[in-house]
Design a protein around this motif. Sequence first.
Motif, mmCIF file in Angstrom:
data_model
loop_
_atom_site.group_PDB
_atom_site.id
_atom_site.type_symbol
_atom_site.label_atom_id
_atom_site.label_comp_id
_atom_site.label_asym_id
_atom_site.label_seq_id
_atom_site.Cartn_x
_atom_site.Cartn_y
_atom_site.Cartn_z
ATOM 1 N N SER A 1 -5.399 -14.026 -9.732
ATOM 2 C CA SER A 1 -4.754 -12.948 -8.975
ATOM 3 C C SER A 1 -3.296 -13.282 -8.661
ATOM 4 N N ALA A 2 -2.979 -14.559 -8.485
ATOM 5 C CA ALA A 2 -1.576 -14.941 -8.272
ATOM 6 C C ALA A 2 -0.751 -14.657 -9.531
ATOM 7 N N LEU A 3 -1.334 -14.889 -10.710
ATOM 8 C CA LEU A 3 -0.632 -14.567 -11.960
ATOM 9 C C LEU A 3 -0.420 -13.061 -12.097
ATOM 10 N N ILE A 4 -1.444 -12.294 -11.783
ATOM 11 C CA ILE A 4 -1.326 -10.832 -11.865
ATOM 12 C C ILE A 4 -0.297 -10.331 -10.847
ATOM 13 N N TYR A 5 -0.352 -10.871 -9.631
ATOM 14 C CA TYR A 5 0.605 -10.463 -8.598
ATOM 15 C C TYR A 5 2.027 -10.887 -8.980
ATOM 16 N N GLY A 6 2.151 -12.070 -9.587
ATOM 17 C CA GLY A 6 3.463 -12.515 -10.058
ATOM 18 C C GLY A 6 4.021 -11.578 -11.117
ATOM 19 N N ALA A 7 3.140 -11.094 -11.998
ATOM 20 C CA ALA A 7 3.572 -10.122 -12.999
ATOM 21 C C ALA A 7 4.007 -8.828 -12.333
ATOM 22 N N TRP A 8 3.295 -8.426 -11.278
ATOM 23 C CA TRP A 8 3.670 -7.229 -10.524
ATOM 24 C C TRP A 8 5.065 -7.403 -9.903
ATOM 25 N N ILE A 9 5.300 -8.550 -9.281
ATOM 26 C CA ILE A 9 6.599 -8.820 -8.643
ATOM 27 C C ILE A 9 7.700 -8.903 -9.703
ATOM 28 N N ALA A 10 7.396 -9.550 -10.842
ATOM 29 C CA ALA A 10 8.389 -9.637 -11.912
ATOM 30 C C ALA A 10 8.704 -8.248 -12.461
ATOM 31 N N GLY A 11 7.696 -7.412 -12.608
ATOM 32 C CA GLY A 11 7.923 -6.045 -13.052
ATOM 33 C C GLY A 11 8.757 -5.265 -12.066
ATOM 34 N N GLU A 12 8.549 -5.559 -10.795
ATOM 35 C CA GLU A 12 9.337 -4.905 -9.749
ATOM 36 C C GLU A 12 10.790 -5.360 -9.800
ATOM 37 N N ALA A 13 11.002 -6.659 -10.016
ATOM 38 C CA ALA A 13 12.357 -7.193 -10.006
ATOM 39 C C ALA A 13 13.112 -6.878 -11.301
ATOM 40 N N VAL A 14 12.433 -7.007 -12.438
ATOM 41 C CA VAL A 14 13.109 -6.849 -13.721
ATOM 42 C C VAL A 14 13.181 -5.390 -14.161
ATOM 43 N N PHE A 15 12.062 -4.688 -14.057
ATOM 44 C CA PHE A 15 11.996 -3.332 -14.589
ATOM 45 C C PHE A 15 12.116 -2.249 -13.524
ATOM 46 N N GLY A 16 12.118 -2.633 -12.266
ATOM 47 C CA GLY A 16 12.301 -1.658 -11.200
ATOM 48 C C GLY A 16 11.033 -0.929 -10.781
ATOM 49 N N PHE A 17 9.859 -1.437 -11.157
ATOM 50 C CA PHE A 17 8.613 -0.830 -10.699
ATOM 51 C C PHE A 17 8.499 -1.013 -9.200
ATOM 52 N N SER A 18 7.868 -0.050 -8.535
ATOM 53 C CA SER A 18 7.642 -0.193 -7.106
ATOM 54 C C SER A 18 6.377 0.558 -6.723
ATOM 55 N N MET A 19 6.030 0.502 -5.461
ATOM 56 C CA MET A 19 4.854 1.208 -4.964
ATOM 57 C C MET A 19 5.022 2.717 -5.144
ATOM 58 N N LYS A 20 6.257 3.195 -5.158
ATOM 59 C CA LYS A 20 6.517 4.630 -5.295
ATOM 60 C C LYS A 20 6.203 5.134 -6.701
ATOM 61 N N ASP A 21 6.082 4.211 -7.673
ATOM 62 C CA ASP A 21 5.772 4.601 -9.043
ATOM 63 C C ASP A 21 4.273 4.819 -9.275
ATOM 64 N N LEU A 22 3.452 4.416 -8.315
ATOM 65 C CA LEU A 22 2.016 4.615 -8.456
ATOM 66 C C LEU A 22 1.688 6.086 -8.237
ATOM 67 N N PRO A 23 0.663 6.601 -8.901
ATOM 68 C CA PRO A 23 0.333 8.015 -8.731
ATOM 69 C C PRO A 23 -0.155 8.326 -7.325
ATOM 70 N N VAL A 24 0.201 9.520 -6.854
ATOM 71 C CA VAL A 24 -0.212 9.963 -5.529
ATOM 72 C C VAL A 24 -1.524 10.735 -5.679
ATOM 73 N N ILE A 25 -2.545 10.302 -4.975
ATOM 74 C CA ILE A 25 -3.856 10.928 -5.084
ATOM 75 C C ILE A 25 -3.909 12.221 -4.270
ATOM 76 N N ILE A 26 -3.394 12.135 -3.061
ATOM 77 C CA ILE A 26 -3.390 13.305 -2.179
ATOM 78 C C ILE A 26 -1.953 13.808 -2.071
ATOM 79 N N PRO A 27 -1.676 15.025 -2.524
ATOM 80 C CA PRO A 27 -0.290 15.518 -2.451
ATOM 81 C C PRO A 27 0.150 15.742 -1.004
ATOM 82 N N ALA A 28 1.431 15.677 -0.803
ATOM 83 C CA ALA A 28 1.986 15.905 0.532
ATOM 84 C C ALA A 28 1.782 17.366 0.933
ATOM 85 N N ILE A 29 1.473 17.567 2.202
ATOM 86 C CA ILE A 29 1.274 18.921 2.732
ATOM 87 C C ILE A 29 2.642 19.512 3.072
ATOM 88 N N LYS A 30 2.870 20.719 2.588
ATOM 89 C CA LYS A 30 4.170 21.361 2.842
ATOM 90 C C LYS A 30 4.058 22.374 3.926
#
Length: 89
Positions: free
Chosen positions: A60-89
């Motif tokens: 899991s540390a290797l997987i998490y490290g890949a997540w952090i590296a993807g965040e730092a190098v490629f700009g992935f973030s939590m905001k890129d994950l799909p939203v299950i429940i849409p925001a209420i307008k």
Amino acid sequence: MAIISAFAVYFVIWWLTLFAVLPIGLRTQAEDQSVTPGTVASAPSRFRGGRIFLLTTLVSALIYGAWIAGEAVFGFSMKDLPVIIPAIK
């Protein structure tokens, strides 16, 4: 990423990895032909908790490290994950 979010992501990765690692190297009582009375034959003959938790933590540390590296190098973030429940307008 906030520290609480980082811990939550690591915890989810660790928990999912635990269930992937649990069957690795498992020997059942039926395979060892020594079923303890009162237990099912598919129960582990020896529980190696320390090995399982260490392997889970390393993977899991290797997987998490890949997540952090993807965040730092490629700009992935939590905001890129799909939203299950849409925001209420």
